[in-house]
Motif scaffolding. Structure first.
Motif, PDB file in Angstrom:
ATOM      1  N   GLU A  87       0.777  -1.314  -0.090  1.00  0.00           N
ATOM      2  CA  GLU A  87      -0.096  -0.118  -0.009  1.00  0.00           C
ATOM      3  C   GLU A  87       0.764   1.253  -0.114  1.00  0.00           C
ATOM      4  O   GLU A  87       0.373   2.451  -0.179  1.00  0.00           O
ATOM      5  CB  GLU A  87      -1.102  -0.020   1.069  1.00  0.00           C
ATOM      6  N   ILE A  88       2.098   1.031   0.172  1.00  0.00           N
ATOM      7  CA  ILE A  88       2.998   2.388   0.347  1.00  0.00           C
ATOM      8  C   ILE A  88       3.444   2.811  -1.017  1.00  0.00           C
ATOM      9  O   ILE A  88       3.841   4.060  -1.186  1.00  0.00           O
ATOM     10  CB  ILE A  88       4.182   2.214   1.384  1.00  0.00           C
ATOM     11  N   SER A  89       3.828   2.111  -1.764  1.00  0.00           N
ATOM     12  CA  SER A  89       4.626   2.485  -3.075  1.00  0.00           C
ATOM     13  C   SER A  89       3.818   3.340  -4.021  1.00  0.00           C
ATOM     14  O   SER A  89       4.775   4.380  -4.299  1.00  0.00           O
ATOM     15  CB  SER A  89       4.688   1.181  -4.102  1.00  0.00           C
ATOM     16  N   PHE A  92       4.400   7.294  -3.526  1.00  0.00           N
ATOM     17  CA  PHE A  92       5.639   7.683  -4.069  1.00  0.00           C
ATOM     18  C   PHE A  92       5.901   7.852  -5.620  1.00  0.00           C
ATOM     19  O   PHE A  92       6.615   8.368  -5.985  1.00  0.00           O
ATOM     20  CB  PHE A  92       6.777   7.221  -3.467  1.00  0.00           C
ATOM     21  N   GLN A  93       5.012   6.687  -6.219  1.00  0.00           N
ATOM     22  CA  GLN A  93       5.041   6.664  -7.491  1.00  0.00           C
ATOM     23  C   GLN A  93       3.739   6.168  -8.419  1.00  0.00           C
ATOM     24  O   GLN A  93       3.057   5.814  -7.355  1.00  0.00           O
ATOM     25  CB  GLN A  93       6.022   5.572  -8.040  1.00  0.00           C
ATOM     26  N   VAL A 181     -10.532   3.624 -14.420  1.00  0.00           N
ATOM     27  CA  VAL A 181     -10.550   3.586 -12.939  1.00  0.00           C
ATOM     28  C   VAL A 181      -9.850   4.924 -12.359  1.00  0.00           C
ATOM     29  O   VAL A 181      -8.540   4.968 -12.817  1.00  0.00           O
ATOM     30  CB  VAL A 181     -10.212   2.506 -12.303  1.00  0.00           C
ATOM     31  N   ASP A 182     -10.194   5.638 -11.749  1.00  0.00           N
ATOM     32  CA  ASP A 182      -9.452   6.835 -11.161  1.00  0.00           C
ATOM     33  C   ASP A 182      -8.536   6.231 -10.087  1.00  0.00           C
ATOM     34  O   ASP A 182      -9.060   5.509  -9.241  1.00  0.00           O
ATOM     35  CB  ASP A 182     -10.367   7.909 -10.522  1.00  0.00           C
ATOM     36  N   GLU A 183      -7.266   7.010  -9.916  1.00  0.00           N
ATOM     37  CA  GLU A 183      -6.508   6.653  -9.022  1.00  0.00           C
ATOM     38  C   GLU A 183      -6.844   6.693  -7.632  1.00  0.00           C
ATOM     39  O   GLU A 183      -6.314   5.774  -6.939  1.00  0.00           O
ATOM     40  CB  GLU A 183      -5.100   7.499  -9.091  1.00  0.00           C
ATOM     41  N   GLY A 188      -3.865  -0.525  -3.700  1.00  0.00           N
ATOM     42  CA  GLY A 188      -2.434  -1.004  -3.704  1.00  0.00           C
ATOM     43  C   GLY A 188      -2.075  -1.988  -4.853  1.00  0.00           C
ATOM     44  O   GLY A 188      -2.874  -2.478  -5.294  1.00  0.00           O
ATOM     45  N   ARG A 189      -0.660  -2.310  -4.891  1.00  0.00           N
ATOM     46  CA  ARG A 189      -0.316  -3.546  -5.850  1.00  0.00           C
ATOM     47  C   ARG A 189       0.057  -4.748  -5.238  1.00  0.00           C
ATOM     48  O   ARG A 189       0.364  -4.848  -3.983  1.00  0.00           O
ATOM     49  CB  ARG A 189       1.148  -2.915  -6.605  1.00  0.00           C
TER      50      ARG A 189
END
Length: 223
Positions: A87-89, A92-93, A181-183, A188-189
């Motif tokens: 959930e953190i990446s 920042f990107q 889909v909106d961000e 998360g990935r």
């Protein structure tokens, strides 16, 4: 006679003294056990609190578990597989093409979906008889086994929009149906598969024939 009574009294005194010692010893043992139990409870509570202080922030802000529900990502992800979500990446990107992500259903945010990122902001996406085209170039997807004949008319993604598809194209409810889909809906990935044991692994991006595009700016798109 008096001597005998004195002996009897002395005997009673001794018995009383012995009972008193027994009572004191019993109280001491109870106190000792209570103290040990209290220390044990304190240590357990301390471990639980420390664990919660470590785990909860990780669970809330860094990673979280996810169980696959459905067949839309087969053969790469199956029903009831246990995944760890990073959930953190995305703080920042931005998401990259090929990443498998978890997001809220834009039509009903109580439900979560797992799909693959196919189209990125600024790109023009089209699906022709199941084949995906990015800016007019067909995207080769080596992880696809079941290709559908469904189409999706050409669409240029706006800022913060992503085109998401399931790997099992003949059995996936995805952007071909509910659109980009909106961000803000992305959680998360998929980072790691923890179950079943024989499929434990982390995930790398697939190799695509399409690399980077000269994507127009959003000011250009609005003109």
């Amino acid at each position: 006679m008096e001597s005998k009574r004195d002996d009897d009294n002395n005997g009673l005194d001794k018995e009383s003294l012995d009972l008193s010692n027994f009572s004191d010893n019993h109280d001491t043992e109870l106190f000792s056990w209570a103290k040990k139990l209290g220390l044990l409870v304190f240590e357990v509570a301390k471990v639980v609190l420390i664990s919660l202080a470590i785990i909860l922030p990780i669970r809330m802000f860094l990673v979280q578990p996810f169980y696959v529900d459905g067949a839309s990502m087969e053969p790469n992800f199956y029903q009831n597989e246990y995944l760890i979500i990073d959930e953190i990446s995305y703080r920042f990107q931005d998401p990259e093409r090929g990443e498998v992500i978890i997001f809220k259903n834009p039509k009903d945010t109580k439900y979560y979906f797992i799909k693959r990122v196919i189209g990125l902001p600024g790109e023009t996406v089209e699906v022709r008889s199941g084949s995906v085209f990015i800016n007019g170039q067909e995207l080769e997807e080596p992880y696809i086994e079941n290709l559908s004949t469904q189409s999706y008319e050409e669409y240029t993604l706006s800022e913060g929009e992503y085109f998401l598809l399931g790997d099992n194209r003949i059995n996936s409810y995805d952007s071909r149906t509910f659109g980009p889909v909106d961000e803000k809906y992305i959680i998360g990935r998929v980072w790691f598969r923890g179950w079943p044991i024989d499929r434990i692994n982390s995930f790398n991006l697939p190799e695509y024939n399409i690399k980077n595009f000269d994507i127009p700016t959003y000011n250009d798109l609005s003109e």
